[in-house]
Motif scaffolding. Structure first.
Motif: not given
Ligand SMILES: O=P(O)(O)OC[C@H]1O[C@H](OP(=O)(O)OP(=O)(O)O)[C@H](O)[C@@H]1O
Ligand SMILES: Nc1nc2[nH]cnc2c(=O)[nH]1
Length: 214
Positions: A104-117
């Motif tokens: 794993s290169l980047v942590s998902l922890l504590g992030r604000k993730i925006l899924i785009v479709d």
């Protein structure tokens, strides 16, 4: 001829994304630090969205790509000219993040993730994407010795068009708090500009007529 398809132009998509960033105060109310584009239709919208978000804060948000597929061509060649494709029964993962594994290169922890479709049709693809992403987040929390949910990672969804129709599957309430559809359409087949393999100028003209007839 305008038929039962809705023709969508590049400009309409660009303008809708501009509108939605202002309308939902994206970058303020929900300020993503990671965009996850669902390919192939989410790629161009994610790239446009990144420009509008950069205009707010001056920083480029990374875009990661995932590949999910539900719809298939009915016959060889169909779909090319915007002929409605048939939904499959289940979503297939064709590409995923490099966040879950030991490399794993980047942590998902504590992030604000925006899924785009580009389109929320039956909603199956989005429900699948959110469920898989949550599994990865749980796994990363576990590895970091955190309790489930402790990382406070937030997930939002941006779609260019939501089809106004009963959905086959539902998103959880928490995710729906950060659900941002730029536009709404009736339940018709959307013929996107990147699907056009004939004359894009004709397609653009048809898109104007499509929407004026609604
Ligand atoms: O709301 P749903 O009914 O799940 O449909 C929406 C999904 O369908 C399309 O993807 P598709 O499976 O056609 O893959 P593609 O983007 O690679 O064409 C579209 O790009 C969305 O991801
Ligand atoms: N191009 C396209 N893909 C879709 N996937 C699900 N619904 C649609 C649609 O209306 N148009």
């Amino acid at each position: 001829m305008v038929d039962n398809k809705l023709y969508i132009s590049y400009n309409q998509i660009h303008q809708l994304i501009d509108y939605a960033v202002k309308h939902y105060k994206l970058g303020d109310n929900f300020d993503p630090d990671l965009l996850i584009a669902i390919g192939g239709g989410g790629f161009i919208p994610a790239r446009i969205l990144r420009s509008f978000l950069k205009a707010k804060h001056g920083r480029n948000i990374p875009i990661q790509a995932i590949g999910l597929s539900l719809y298939e061509e009915l016959l060889p060649g169909q779909g090319i000219e915007g002929i409605p494709e048939a939904p499959g029964t289940q979503v297939t993962k064709t590409q995923w993040l490099n966040f879950g594994g030991s490399d794993s290169l980047v942590s998902l922890l504590g992030r604000k993730i925006l899924i785009v479709d580009e389109v929320d049709d039956s909603r199956k693809t989005l429900v699948y994407a959110v469920a898989e992403l949550k599994k990865d987040i749980l796994e990363q929390e576990k590895r970091a010795g955190m309790a489930p949910g402790e990382s406070n990672t937030e997930i939002g969804i941006f779609v260019v068009y939501n089809k106004d129709k009963p959905k086959a599957e539902a998103l959880d309430d928490e995710t729906m708090k950060h659900y941002y559809p730029a536009g709404t359409t009736p339940d018709r087949w959307l013929f996107f500009p990147w699907d056009c393999t004939t004359d894009i100028n004709v397609h653009t003209e048809l898109s104007k007529r499509s929407f004026s007839s609604l």
